[in-house]
Design a protein around this motif. Structure first.
Motif, PDB file in Angstrom:
ATOM      1  N   GLU A 129       3.967  10.643  12.108  1.00 42.99           N
ATOM      2  CA  GLU A 129       4.503   9.872  11.474  1.00 42.99           C
ATOM      3  C   GLU A 129       3.564   9.750  10.221  1.00 42.99           C
ATOM      4  OE1 GLU A 129       7.272   6.100  10.697  1.00 42.99           O
ATOM      5  OE2 GLU A 129       5.980   5.701  12.331  1.00 42.99           O
ATOM      6  N   THR A 130       3.953  10.114   8.626  1.00 48.03           N
ATOM      7  CA  THR A 130       3.472   9.673   7.807  1.00 48.03           C
ATOM      8  C   THR A 130       3.524   8.093   7.090  1.00 48.03           C
ATOM      9  OG1 THR A 130       2.757  11.787   7.474  1.00 48.03           O
ATOM     10  CG2 THR A 130       2.635  10.025   5.520  1.00 48.03           C
ATOM     11  N   VAL A 131       3.150   7.126   6.918  1.00 43.29           N
ATOM     12  CA  VAL A 131       3.508   6.157   6.741  1.00 43.29           C
ATOM     13  C   VAL A 131       3.149   5.340   5.050  1.00 43.29           C
ATOM     14  CG1 VAL A 131       3.646   3.199   7.364  1.00 43.29           C
ATOM     15  CG2 VAL A 131       3.489   5.182   9.083  1.00 43.29           C
ATOM     16  N   TRP A 132       4.086   5.600   4.494  1.00 39.68           N
ATOM     17  CA  TRP A 132       3.541   4.855   2.865  1.00 39.68           C
ATOM     18  C   TRP A 132       3.240   4.046   3.057  1.00 39.68           C
ATOM     19  CZ3 TRP A 132       0.849   7.870  -0.600  1.00 39.68           C
ATOM     20  CH2 TRP A 132       0.949  10.027  -0.219  1.00 39.68           C
ATOM     21  N   LEU A 133       2.174   2.935   2.307  1.00 38.64           N
ATOM     22  CA  LEU A 133       2.212   1.204   1.829  1.00 38.64           C
ATOM     23  C   LEU A 133       2.611   1.311   0.163  1.00 38.64           C
ATOM     24  CD1 LEU A 133      -0.490   0.489   4.336  1.00 38.64           C
ATOM     25  CD2 LEU A 133       1.710   0.227   4.819  1.00 38.64           C
ATOM     26  N   PRO A 134       3.457   0.955   0.186  1.00 38.25           N
ATOM     27  CA  PRO A 134       3.895   0.510  -1.800  1.00 38.25           C
ATOM     28  C   PRO A 134       2.385  -0.156  -1.714  1.00 38.25           C
ATOM     29  CG  PRO A 134       5.885   0.631   0.176  1.00 38.25           C
ATOM     30  CD  PRO A 134       4.991   0.933   1.063  1.00 38.25           C
ATOM     31  N   GLY A 135       2.164  -0.085  -3.348  1.00 39.68           N
ATOM     32  CA  GLY A 135       1.100  -1.109  -3.544  1.00 39.68           C
ATOM     33  C   GLY A 135      -0.134  -1.201  -3.217  1.00 39.68           C
ATOM     34  N   CYS A 136      -0.189  -0.495  -1.961  1.00 36.88           N
ATOM     35  CA  CYS A 136      -1.601  -0.501  -1.555  1.00 36.88           C
ATOM     36  C   CYS A 136      -2.829   0.606  -1.810  1.00 36.88           C
ATOM     37  CB  CYS A 136      -1.524  -0.604  -0.261  1.00 36.88           C
ATOM     38  SG  CYS A 136      -3.086  -0.735   1.157  1.00 36.88           S
ATOM     39  N   GLY A 137      -3.636  -0.257  -2.214  1.00 36.46           N
ATOM     40  CA  GLY A 137      -4.730   0.556  -2.873  1.00 36.46           C
ATOM     41  C   GLY A 137      -5.533   1.310  -1.192  1.00 36.46           C
ATOM     42  N   HIS A 138      -7.061   1.874  -1.474  1.00 34.33           N
ATOM     43  CA  HIS A 138      -7.513   2.278  -0.621  1.00 34.33           C
ATOM     44  C   HIS A 138      -8.018   1.561   1.011  1.00 34.33           C
ATOM     45  CE1 HIS A 138     -10.372   5.556   0.830  1.00 34.33           C
ATOM     46  NE2 HIS A 138     -11.409   4.746   1.303  1.00 34.33           N
ATOM     47  N   TRP A 139      -8.067   0.333   1.005  1.00 31.73           N
ATOM     48  CA  TRP A 139      -8.450  -0.301   1.653  1.00 31.73           C
ATOM     49  C   TRP A 139      -6.985  -1.070   2.659  1.00 31.73           C
ATOM     50  CZ3 TRP A 139     -13.238   0.752   1.302  1.00 31.73           C
ATOM     51  CH2 TRP A 139     -14.211   0.774   0.063  1.00 31.73           C
ATOM     52  N   THR A 140      -6.822   0.357   3.076  1.00 32.38           N
ATOM     53  CA  THR A 140      -5.211  -0.312   3.591  1.00 32.38           C
ATOM     54  C   THR A 140      -5.052  -1.468   5.052  1.00 32.38           C
ATOM     55  OG1 THR A 140      -6.014   2.045   5.126  1.00 32.38           O
ATOM     56  CG2 THR A 140      -4.102   2.416   3.608  1.00 32.38           C
ATOM     57  N   GLN A 141      -6.612  -1.232   6.106  1.00 33.07           N
ATOM     58  CA  GLN A 141      -6.058  -2.351   7.249  1.00 33.07           C
ATOM     59  C   GLN A 141      -6.476  -3.666   6.674  1.00 33.07           C
ATOM     60  OE1 GLN A 141      -8.414  -0.175   7.176  1.00 33.07           O
ATOM     61  NE2 GLN A 141     -10.322  -0.374   8.187  1.00 33.07           N
ATOM     62  N   GLN A 142      -7.415  -3.507   5.658  1.00 32.65           N
ATOM     63  CA  GLN A 142      -7.917  -5.046   5.240  1.00 32.65           C
ATOM     64  C   GLN A 142      -6.639  -5.607   4.543  1.00 32.65           C
ATOM     65  OE1 GLN A 142     -12.039  -5.645   4.875  1.00 32.65           O
ATOM     66  NE2 GLN A 142     -11.731  -3.596   4.234  1.00 32.65           N
ATOM     67  N   GLU A 143      -6.085  -4.445   3.365  1.00 29.05           N
ATOM     68  CA  GLU A 143      -5.054  -4.967   2.246  1.00 29.05           C
ATOM     69  C   GLU A 143      -3.740  -4.937   2.856  1.00 29.05           C
ATOM     70  OE1 GLU A 143      -4.480  -2.694  -1.684  1.00 29.05           O
ATOM     71  OE2 GLU A 143      -6.166  -1.791  -1.015  1.00 29.05           O
ATOM     72  N   ARG A 144      -3.105  -4.461   3.884  1.00 28.15           N
ATOM     73  CA  ARG A 144      -2.343  -4.687   4.357  1.00 28.15           C
ATOM     74  C   ARG A 144      -2.240  -4.667   5.778  1.00 28.15           C
ATOM     75  NH1 ARG A 144       1.739  -3.902   0.447  1.00 28.15           N
ATOM     76  NH2 ARG A 144       1.225  -4.039  -1.495  1.00 28.15           N
ATOM     77  N   PRO A 145      -2.764  -5.744   6.558  1.00 24.73           N
ATOM     78  CA  PRO A 145      -3.219  -5.762   7.367  1.00 24.73           C
ATOM     79  C   PRO A 145      -1.919  -5.225   9.121  1.00 24.73           C
ATOM     80  CG  PRO A 145      -3.670  -8.058   7.020  1.00 24.73           C
ATOM     81  CD  PRO A 145      -3.351  -7.045   6.141  1.00 24.73           C
ATOM     82  N   LYS A 146      -0.793  -6.330   8.333  1.00 23.34           N
ATOM     83  CA  LYS A 146      -0.308  -6.661   9.625  1.00 23.34           C
ATOM     84  C   LYS A 146       1.004  -5.001   8.975  1.00 23.34           C
ATOM     85  CE  LYS A 146       4.998  -9.346   9.887  1.00 23.34           C
ATOM     86  NZ  LYS A 146       5.506  -7.945   9.618  1.00 23.34           N
ATOM     87  N   GLU A 147       1.435  -4.539   7.970  1.00 21.99           N
ATOM     88  CA  GLU A 147       2.013  -2.866   8.246  1.00 21.99           C
ATOM     89  C   GLU A 147       1.227  -1.815   9.020  1.00 21.99           C
ATOM     90  OE1 GLU A 147       1.476  -5.365   5.569  1.00 21.99           O
ATOM     91  OE2 GLU A 147       3.328  -5.062   4.150  1.00 21.99           O
ATOM     92  N   VAL A 148       0.287  -2.427   9.035  1.00 20.91           N
ATOM     93  CA  VAL A 148      -0.640  -1.181   9.483  1.00 20.91           C
ATOM     94  C   VAL A 148      -0.883  -1.609  11.083  1.00 20.91           C
ATOM     95  CG1 VAL A 148      -3.660  -0.190   9.748  1.00 20.91           C
ATOM     96  CG2 VAL A 148      -2.314  -0.630   7.440  1.00 20.91           C
ATOM     97  N   ASN A 149      -1.141  -3.509  11.074  1.00 20.34           N
ATOM     98  CA  ASN A 149      -1.034  -3.119  12.573  1.00 20.34           C
ATOM     99  C   ASN A 149       0.233  -2.491  13.682  1.00 20.34           C
ATOM    100  OD1 ASN A 149      -3.512  -4.202  12.565  1.00 20.34           O
ATOM    101  ND2 ASN A 149      -2.956  -6.691  12.634  1.00 20.34           N
ATOM    102  N   GLU A 150       1.376  -2.559  12.880  1.00 21.90           N
ATOM    103  CA  GLU A 150       2.759  -2.250  13.670  1.00 21.90           C
ATOM    104  C   GLU A 150       2.481  -1.353  14.082  1.00 21.90           C
ATOM    105  OE1 GLU A 150       5.351  -4.557  10.343  1.00 21.90           O
ATOM    106  OE2 GLU A 150       5.486  -5.930  11.461  1.00 21.90           O
TER     107      GLU A 150
END
Length: 317
Positions: free
Chosen positions: A286-307
């Protein structure tokens, strides 16, 4: 609440590595990028532990509490992959899931490519796997982006570290904001006569995902090591190309997940590099695209990355 603990591990690569870890269960190795350290995985360490995994985030070669040798040629991709393999071996918990963000992503992809026997699965964040090019990368960067491209600026001896070490709090504040989803689009081009931080604006207000305490934590982690080791990773780009000739366009076979922000400048204008990854990452689940997220994925969007990570991990069995 799950506790994050710290210790030093003698990697079988010969490097004494500082690791942060939490939880018990199957091993998930978390490899940070530039300019970061174990702290960039703070949200994932606890989430993975609570989900039943042993999460381990090392400071990689040259970084923070691990530090490293002074010789530039000791920072090749084979040394970096060797550290990851050596850490899995020293922990005695392989095969492992190896996850990497930013510079940690090529190390994770490379570990899965060179040692699939030790990699149960691979997770890349922000930087897609790119097959080895037909020519050395420095010349390609110069042709595509000009001499101002930041990776070319980093080739200079001493100049980049003097700039980045001058005020480390300002360095982290600017860098972490500049390529986040909260900042304007960034071409990552050093102006003529300027420096890396000249294209990294200082935010009037920090974004919600980044606090002054976070910046202070990075400053503390870098207090003894500085930026020379991390910059030496960039100074091996052409050497890495030479050393990996035997794996030219070799496939990556373990199950894989890729997570990326749609405002990440690494993939801006290069969506095809993500869409074509399955040609060489042959078991990309799978490839997961995070809308509105920049380069620091796991810091910017921890909940979505964790899931995304935990869902992928649970699907492996």
């Amino acid at each position: 609440m799950v506790e994050i603990t710290h210790r030093f591990v003698e990697s079988t690569s010969g490097l004494r590595m500082h690791v942060a870890e939490a939880g018990e269960g199957p091993l998930v190795l978390l490899l940070h990028g530039f300019p970061e350290c174990w702290y960039s995985w703070r949200h994932q360490l606890t989430a993975l532990a609570e989900a039943g995994y042993h999460a381990v985030a090392p400071d990689q070669r040259g970084y923070a509490r691990t530090g490293g040798p002074s010789e530039i040629d000791q920072y090749s991709i084979l040394h970096l992959i060797g550290d990851a393999v050596g850490l899995v071996d020293a922990l005695g918990e392989g095969p492992a899931v190896v996850a990497g963000h930013d510079w940690g992503a090529p190390v994770a992809w490379g570990t899965a490519q060179l040692r699939p026997d030790l990699v149960r699965a691979v997770i890349g964040l922000s930087v897609p796997h790119r097959p080895r090019s037909s020519r050395p990368p420095i010349a390609g960067f110069r042709q595509k982006a000009g001499d101002g491209f930041y990776k070319l600026y980093f080739q200079q001896p001493d100049v980049p570290e003097r700039e980045l070490d001058r005020d480390r709090a300002d360095t982290f504040r600017r860098t972490l904001y500049a390529v986040s989803g909260d900042a304007p689009p960034n071409p990552m081009i050093v102006p003529e006569g300027g420096g890396f931080l000249d294209f990294c604006p200082s935010p009037d207000v920090l974004p919600d995902w980044l606090t002054e305490d976070d910046i202070a934590a990075y400053v503390t982690e870098y207090q003894d090591s500085g930026f020379t080791g991390p910059l030496n990773w960039y100074r091996n780009l052409d050497r890495n190309w030479e050393l990996t000739a035997a794996w030219h366009r070799a496939p990556i076979t373990p199950p894989a997940l890729f997570v990326v922000g749609d405002r990440d400048p690494v993939v801006a204008g290069r969506r095809s590099a993500v869409d074509s990854m399955g040609d060489f990452v042959v078991n990309l689940r799978e490839t997961v695209w995070l809308p509105g997220c920049g380069h620091w994925t796991q810091q910017e969007r921890p909940k979505e990355v964790n899931e995304a990570m935990i869902g992928f991990l649970r699907g492996l069995s």
